[in-house]
Design a protein around this motif. Structure first.
Motif, PDB file in Angstrom:
ATOM      1  N   GLY A 204     -10.278  -8.641   1.189  1.00 54.48           N
ATOM      2  CA  GLY A 204     -10.321  -8.267  -0.233  1.00 54.48           C
ATOM      3  C   GLY A 204      -9.409  -7.095  -0.540  1.00 54.48           C
ATOM      4  O   GLY A 204      -8.706  -7.084  -1.554  1.00 54.48           O
ATOM      5  N   MET A 205      -9.411  -6.087   0.338  1.00 53.47           N
ATOM      6  CA  MET A 205      -8.515  -4.939   0.162  1.00 53.47           C
ATOM      7  C   MET A 205      -7.069  -5.413   0.207  1.00 53.47           C
ATOM      8  O   MET A 205      -6.240  -4.998  -0.605  1.00 53.47           O
ATOM      9  CB  MET A 205      -8.777  -3.902   1.263  1.00 53.47           C
ATOM     10  N   TYR A 206      -6.752  -6.307   1.145  1.00 52.80           N
ATOM     11  CA  TYR A 206      -5.385  -6.801   1.273  1.00 52.80           C
ATOM     12  C   TYR A 206      -4.962  -7.565   0.018  1.00 52.80           C
ATOM     13  O   TYR A 206      -3.836  -7.399  -0.468  1.00 52.80           O
ATOM     14  CB  TYR A 206      -5.250  -7.680   2.518  1.00 52.80           C
ATOM     15  N   LYS A 207      -5.854  -8.353  -0.527  1.00 53.69           N
ATOM     16  CA  LYS A 207      -5.564  -9.093  -1.764  1.00 53.69           C
ATOM     17  C   LYS A 207      -5.244  -8.114  -2.902  1.00 53.69           C
ATOM     18  O   LYS A 207      -4.316  -8.324  -3.679  1.00 53.69           O
ATOM     19  CB  LYS A 207      -6.749  -9.975  -2.126  1.00 53.69           C
ATOM     20  N   GLN A 208      -5.992  -7.028  -2.974  1.00 56.43           N
ATOM     21  CA  GLN A 208      -5.728  -6.007  -3.998  1.00 56.43           C
ATOM     22  C   GLN A 208      -4.398  -5.303  -3.743  1.00 56.43           C
ATOM     23  O   GLN A 208      -3.672  -4.967  -4.687  1.00 56.43           O
ATOM     24  CB  GLN A 208      -6.869  -4.996  -4.037  1.00 56.43           C
ATOM     25  N   TYR A 209      -4.075  -5.065  -2.493  1.00 56.19           N
ATOM     26  CA  TYR A 209      -2.798  -4.457  -2.117  1.00 56.19           C
ATOM     27  C   TYR A 209      -1.640  -5.341  -2.578  1.00 56.19           C
ATOM     28  O   TYR A 209      -0.684  -4.869  -3.189  1.00 56.19           O
ATOM     29  CB  TYR A 209      -2.776  -4.234  -0.605  1.00 56.19           C
ATOM     30  N   ILE A 210      -1.723  -6.642  -2.298  1.00 52.56           N
ATOM     31  CA  ILE A 210      -0.683  -7.582  -2.723  1.00 52.56           C
ATOM     32  C   ILE A 210      -0.591  -7.615  -4.250  1.00 52.56           C
ATOM     33  O   ILE A 210       0.511  -7.630  -4.812  1.00 52.56           O
ATOM     34  CB  ILE A 210      -0.935  -8.988  -2.140  1.00 52.56           C
ATOM     35  N   ALA A 211      -1.724  -7.586  -4.929  1.00 54.92           N
ATOM     36  CA  ALA A 211      -1.729  -7.549  -6.404  1.00 54.92           C
ATOM     37  C   ALA A 211      -1.048  -6.281  -6.908  1.00 54.92           C
ATOM     38  O   ALA A 211      -0.303  -6.317  -7.899  1.00 54.92           O
ATOM     39  CB  ALA A 211      -3.152  -7.647  -6.935  1.00 54.92           C
ATOM     40  N   CYS A 212      -1.257  -5.163  -6.233  1.00 58.73           N
ATOM     41  CA  CYS A 212      -0.600  -3.899  -6.588  1.00 58.73           C
ATOM     42  C   CYS A 212       0.911  -4.044  -6.464  1.00 58.73           C
ATOM     43  O   CYS A 212       1.659  -3.618  -7.353  1.00 58.73           O
ATOM     44  CB  CYS A 212      -1.118  -2.790  -5.676  1.00 58.73           C
ATOM     45  N   LEU A 213       1.368  -4.672  -5.369  1.00 60.05           N
ATOM     46  CA  LEU A 213       2.804  -4.874  -5.188  1.00 60.05           C
ATOM     47  C   LEU A 213       3.361  -5.778  -6.285  1.00 60.05           C
ATOM     48  O   LEU A 213       4.403  -5.481  -6.882  1.00 60.05           O
ATOM     49  CB  LEU A 213       3.091  -5.487  -3.814  1.00 60.05           C
ATOM     50  N   ASN A 214       2.681  -6.872  -6.556  1.00 60.91           N
ATOM     51  CA  ASN A 214       3.184  -7.822  -7.546  1.00 60.91           C
ATOM     52  C   ASN A 214       3.152  -7.268  -8.964  1.00 60.91           C
ATOM     53  O   ASN A 214       3.994  -7.625  -9.781  1.00 60.91           O
ATOM     54  CB  ASN A 214       2.415  -9.145  -7.453  1.00 60.91           C
ATOM     55  N   ALA A 215       2.228  -6.370  -9.246  1.00 62.70           N
ATOM     56  CA  ALA A 215       2.180  -5.711 -10.553  1.00 62.70           C
ATOM     57  C   ALA A 215       3.168  -4.548 -10.618  1.00 62.70           C
ATOM     58  O   ALA A 215       3.388  -3.976 -11.685  1.00 62.70           O
ATOM     59  CB  ALA A 215       0.767  -5.205 -10.843  1.00 62.70           C
ATOM     60  N   ARG A 216       3.726  -4.221  -9.461  1.00 65.33           N
ATOM     61  CA  ARG A 216       4.682  -3.113  -9.330  1.00 65.33           C
ATOM     62  C   ARG A 216       4.077  -1.777  -9.752  1.00 65.33           C
ATOM     63  O   ARG A 216       4.758  -0.915 -10.301  1.00 65.33           O
ATOM     64  CB  ARG A 216       5.973  -3.422 -10.062  1.00 65.33           C
TER      65      ARG A 216
END
Length: 134
Positions: A12-24
């Motif tokens: 779940g943390m990793y999914k949020q991390y990837i979302a952070c990257l994609n949202a820039r």
């Protein structure tokens, strides 16, 4: 907490991390990355890691992280990232010059206190080279 629950929390943390990257929203990286993060053996620290990502976004304006395979336990994440993007110039030393390419990155993360402390990544450069040929 069971091992399965810990693995789910890490995923779940990793999914949020990837979302952070994609949202820039790189100003939020400290929620997911340790201050002394290391990338492929280089001690970048949080500021250096952020600068590396900013450079990636400049060089590949349509960069989007698609984690199509994620394996996690309490202390590690392994991910296969799919990229379908258009680097504007050279990428990995290959002159792609605005050509759309598809490639994968295999990334392994070691966590420290629930955050990314080390990243080991390998990009399929052979696929990039094959698509850059006329």
């Amino acid at each position: 907490m069971s091992d399965l629950s810990k693995a789910a929390a890490t995923a779940g943390m990793y999914k949020q991390y990837i979302a952070c990257l994609n949202a820039r929203t790189l100003n939020k990286l400290d929620q997911f990355v340790t201050p002394d993060v290391v990338h492929n053996g280089r001690a970048l620290g949080l500021d250096g890691y952020r600068a590396m990502l900013e450079e990636n976004f400049r060089d590949i304006p349509d960069l989007y992280f698609n984690a199509d395979l994620v394996l996690a336990n309490e202390n590690h994440v392994a991910s296969r990232l799919r990229f379908d993007c258009t680097p504007v110039k050279n990428f990995l030393g290959v002159a792609v010059n605005g050509r759309r390419i598809l490639f994968y990155e295999h990334a392994f993360y070691a966590l420290s206190e629930g955050k990314v402390g080390q990243v080991f990544s390998v990009i399929d450069k052979t696929a990039v080279e094959a698509q850059a040929r006329p």
